[in-house]
Design an enzyme around this catalytic site. Structure first.
Site, PDB file in Angstrom:
ATOM      1  N   PRO A 194       4.656  -3.898 -30.055  1.00 26.12           N
ATOM      2  CG  PRO A 194       4.737  -5.933 -31.190  1.00 26.12           C
ATOM      3  CD  PRO A 194       5.076  -5.299 -29.864  1.00 26.12           C
ATOM      4  CG  LEU A 195       0.233  -6.022 -31.822  1.00 25.75           C
ATOM      5  CD1 LEU A 195      -0.535  -7.298 -31.526  1.00 25.75           C
ATOM      6  CD2 LEU A 195       0.002  -5.582 -33.257  1.00 25.75           C
ATOM      7  N   GLY A 227      -1.986  -3.381 -27.081  1.00 25.22           N
ATOM      8  CA  GLY A 227      -3.311  -3.882 -27.436  1.00 25.22           C
ATOM      9  C   GLY A 227      -4.183  -2.897 -28.185  1.00 25.22           C
ATOM     10  CG  PHE A 228      -5.058   1.898 -28.969  1.00 24.71           C
ATOM     11  CD1 PHE A 228      -6.194   2.265 -28.267  1.00 24.71           C
ATOM     12  CD2 PHE A 228      -4.776   2.543 -30.156  1.00 24.71           C
ATOM     13  CE1 PHE A 228      -7.035   3.261 -28.749  1.00 24.71           C
ATOM     14  CE2 PHE A 228      -5.601   3.540 -30.652  1.00 24.71           C
ATOM     15  CZ  PHE A 228      -6.747   3.902 -29.933  1.00 24.71           C
ATOM     16  CG  HIS A 252      14.395  -5.223 -17.852  1.00 32.23           C
ATOM     17  ND1 HIS A 252      13.592  -6.201 -17.322  1.00 32.23           N
ATOM     18  CD2 HIS A 252      13.604  -4.557 -18.732  1.00 32.23           C
ATOM     19  CE1 HIS A 252      12.389  -6.135 -17.859  1.00 32.23           C
ATOM     20  NE2 HIS A 252      12.377  -5.143 -18.712  1.00 32.23           N
ATOM     21  CE1 TYR A 268       8.890  -7.914 -18.020  1.00 31.79           C
ATOM     22  CE2 TYR A 268       9.155  -9.741 -19.538  1.00 31.79           C
ATOM     23  CZ  TYR A 268       9.252  -8.395 -19.266  1.00 31.79           C
ATOM     24  OH  TYR A 268       9.701  -7.530 -20.240  1.00 31.79           O
TER      25      TYR A 268
END
Length: 339
Positions: A228-229, A232-233, A124, A58
């Site tokens: 989990p979201l 963002g949607f 990863h 990242y």
């Protein structure tokens, strides 16, 4: 905050973790980094969120450096999860599972994180050129050396390819999505115990519930619910056709075309209905739903701003009813450009 345990050694973590990736990688680069991200991590720790999830890729590297600035002051407050195994080039990302590289990557992560031990070190991606047992063996040596406390694996499912294959056969997609990962897990368990698995899991991507989450539950392995979201949607804050910055991963995601975002609005509408009954937000309902999936499941929503961390943490206090869960279960499956 309620505490849950991560696999071997029963390490205690908060019911909700913090995905640190968006602070330096993959999302809206114009809003990344800076003192705001530092304050966000401190706010998370202040509110009992001790699991900080990052990776060397990242940035690359800048996310670990950011977390290291916090750990320098508050190491005792944090459960640190980072990852190795992916190298970032200018136009590509490649896997590297060579034992020598894994050990060097760990030492580099320890320096950037300003700590002498990583609580959870995850692979990863498996390197197709290196037997996964060799990579995992090198990671196990890091545990023996006292540099790492426990090991985890990130699961990847090729959903688009599997859905296209399912359309040509009688085999259903969900049962196949994580078959390859489970085979890998069975192999590496023979080398050194797996403490945790990280994979995408959300209201609009529930496939891990069919095989991977039960596999973990039956073996006392923790499960980190990534995205989990729904990138963002599921927060209900994104508008179909709004567009994304060119380097935002959602600009190329098959569920974030204007057409698919519009088609998937019934999912958000359903979460809003449940949220309205509790005085909550769609994001809180999506996280509370995950917390009902098992005591070993820990969602790790990404957040760049303090207010989002505060909103996410409040989801732990939301108690969904049987009727709420039935309504969520009846929501239509998410569509993507492959459908």
């Amino acid at each position: 905050m309620e505490r849950r345990t991560i696999g071997v050694g029963a390490r205690s973590v908060g019911a909700i973790g913090l995905g640190c990736m968006p602070m330096n990688w993959a999302y809206t680069s114009s809003q990344q980094g800076g003192e705001g991200s530092l304050r966000t991590v401190h706010t998370a720790l202040d509110q009992g969120v001790n699991l900080l999830d990052t990776a060397d890729m990242y940035g690359p590297f800048t996310n670990e450096l950011l977390i290291g600035r916090v750990l320098r002051e508050r190491r005792a407050d944090a459960f640190v999860s980072t990852k190795c195994g992916l190298l970032v080039g200018e136009q590509h990302i490649v896997a590297n599972g060579r034992p020598g590289y894994v050990k060097r990557a760990c030492d580099a992560s320890l320096r950037r994180l300003q700590t002498d031990r990583i609580d959870l070190y995850q692979l990863h991606r498996a390197d197709p050129e290196v037997p996964i047992e060799e990579t995992w063996g090198a990671m196990a040596e890091l545990v023996a050396a006292g540099k790492v406390r426990s090991l985890g694996l990130c699961a990847v499912g090729a959903r688009g390819e599997l859905r296209r294959a399912a359309a040509r056969t009688s085999v259903t997609t969900p049962a196949r999505l994580h078959d390859a990962t489970i085979r890998q897990l069975e192999r590496i368990q023979q080398v050194f115990p797996v403490s945790c698995v990280e994979a995408e899991l959300s209201v609009w991507s529930p496939e891990a519930l069919d095989s991977l989450v039960p596999w973990c539950a039956s073996r006392g392995v923790g499960f980190l619910a990534a995205m989990p979201l729904g990138n963002g949607f599921l927060t209900g804050t994104l508008t179909p056709g709004q567009g994304f910055e060119p380097d935002d991963a959602r600009a190329r995601h098959p569920r974030f075309t204007a057409e698919m975002m519009a088609a998937n609005q019934p999912i958000v509408a359903g979460l809003r209905r449940v949220a309205a009954r509790h005085g909550a937000t769609p994001a809180q309902v999506a996280l509370a739903w995950l917390l009902t999936r098992g005591p070993h499941v820990v969602p790790i929503p990404g957040a760049k701003k303090e207010r989002w961390v505060t909103e996410n943490v409040a989801a732990e206090r939301l108690r969904l009813t049987g009727a709420d869960l039935a309504e969520i279960a009846a929501l239509p499956p998410a569509l993507g450009s492959w459908d």
